[in-house]
Design an enzyme around this catalytic site. Structure first.
Site, short mmCIF file in Angstrom:
data_model
loop_
_atom_site.label_atom_id
_atom_site.label_comp_id
_atom_site.label_asym_id
_atom_site.label_seq_id
_atom_site.Cartn_x
_atom_site.Cartn_y
_atom_site.Cartn_z
N GLY B 37 0.81 -1.05 0.00
CA GLY B 37 -0.01 0.01 0.23
C GLY B 37 0.90 1.17 0.00
N SER B 41 -0.21 4.44 4.45
CA SER B 41 -1.51 3.81 4.70
C SER B 41 -1.75 2.90 5.75
CB SER B 41 -1.72 2.87 3.22
OG SER B 41 -0.61 1.85 2.95
N ARG B 70 16.33 -1.77 4.16
CA ARG B 70 17.30 -0.80 3.37
C ARG B 70 18.51 -0.22 4.36
NH1 ARG B 70 16.24 1.20 -1.52
NH2 ARG B 70 14.01 0.57 -2.51
N ARG B 84 14.24 -1.03 -7.14
CA ARG B 84 13.15 -1.24 -6.32
C ARG B 84 12.78 -2.73 -6.76
NH1 ARG B 84 8.66 2.97 -5.22
NH2 ARG B 84 9.36 5.01 -5.23
N SER B 111 5.75 -1.82 -2.28
CA SER B 111 5.74 -2.72 -3.40
C SER B 111 4.64 -2.38 -4.41
CB SER B 111 5.65 -4.21 -2.96
OG SER B 111 4.51 -4.43 -1.71
N GLY B 160 9.76 10.48 -8.10
CA GLY B 160 9.48 8.98 -8.32
C GLY B 160 8.82 8.77 -6.84
#
Lengths: 208, 208
Positions: B37, B41, B70, B84, B111, B160
């Site tokens: 999401g 979210s 990460r 990604r 994702s 992005g």
């Protein structure tokens, strides 16, 4: 907010259930048993035997096998020096996650370079990284040659093979060293027993 | 012996203690709960709440948080499309290992692309991948903006950013969808309860 390598805008999320709670649930302490040594030195044999011995004691362990991971997480990597380093780094990072999850994580991979292994050790609290050195003579490993790889390496069909045309750097301060006694190899059960005794002595198989 | 991508001379080692034995020990079934999401979210909130709820039931779960990874395993990756994709692939591979270890692995990451999520689903037996879609309106996520990232994205200081200048592709066939009811967001406990009910119904919280 942090900037790390190529990543920015990364936050750290702390979850209210942590390692301590998971260790309490599992009645054990999470750690990494890192098995290093030449091809054919018995790393996988020890990993399996240790995994079974811990299971019979009701302890949860999981084997990260260098070869197996090359089918999945590390399938983009080859055997160049930088790929080997990245391979070991990723296994170290994953092993750290498993230890954090409360498991006894058994990592089994040649990991020939000292600096790569030490980098993995540095990821964890020092006492949670238990380095096991399969100190078997090259001649023995080559005589076993269970995968037929030494033969290929000697024939020049594999380049950069550890022990033949690429170095293996033995640990300087490993926690456990497995070796022959009077020219006889320890059995899988003996090897596993040695590691279990160490884990028992250090309190990893209990939670207080 | 196999040749896989950049790797040759890779064998598969089967250990005599497998997923079934670990599941028996843990009295649960290993699986992946994949929470997807928009930023804001409620993915991490659900992951933590679910983790706690499972813990109170004596079940072992572990959260793989996209942001947290990460800092470690994926610290070499940025936010370009291919990074990604690689980020999600690695999380999928690690989640698969945790499920194989018998844990209920909770993966929490934006994702945004369907094909990346589906690639992770394809790594597992289909029924062991439980996709949870945090279906919250962009306006709500942006109004929350708990990390201040939407503000930066709107100001053009982050490029992005999913939902602003990079797409989010909602799942077409997710197992669970979390959404507002009559304009009211479910509580963390309600959201976790929904997932626990699903897991319970599918038999993941027991071992027979």
């Amino acid at each position: 907010m942090a900037t790390l390598g190529n990543s920015t805008n990364i936050f750290w999320h702390e979850c209210p259930v942590g390692k301590l709670e998971r260790q309490r649930l599992l009645k054990q302490k999470g750690c990494v048993v890192w098995i290093t040594g030449l091809s054919g030195s018995g790393k996988s044999t020890l990993a399996c035997s240790l995994n079974r011995e811990l299971y019979t004691r009701g302890k949860l362990s999981y084997v990260l096998d260098g070869d197996n991971l090359r089918h999945g997480l590390n399938k983009d990597l080859g055997f160049k020096a930088e790929d080997r380093t990245e391979n070991i780094r990723r296994v170290g990072e994953v092993a750290k996650l498993f230890a954090d999850a409360g498991l006894i994580c058994i990592a089994s991979l040649i990991s020939p370079y000292r600096k790569d292994r030490d980098a993995c050790r540095a990821m964890l609290a020092d006492e949670n990284f238990i380095e096991v050195f399969m100190n078997m003579p090259l001649e023995l490993c080559e005589a076993r040659d269970s995968k037929g790889l030494y033969k290929l390496a000697r024939a020049g069909k594999i380049k950069g093979f550890t022990g033949i045309d690429d170095p293996y750097e033995p640990p300087l301060n490993c926690e456990i060293e497995i070796q022959q006694k009077d020219g006889v190899c320890p059995t899988p059960g003996d090897m596993a027993g040695e590691v279990v005794s160490y884990l028992e002595g250090k309190g990893y198989l209990h939670y207080q």
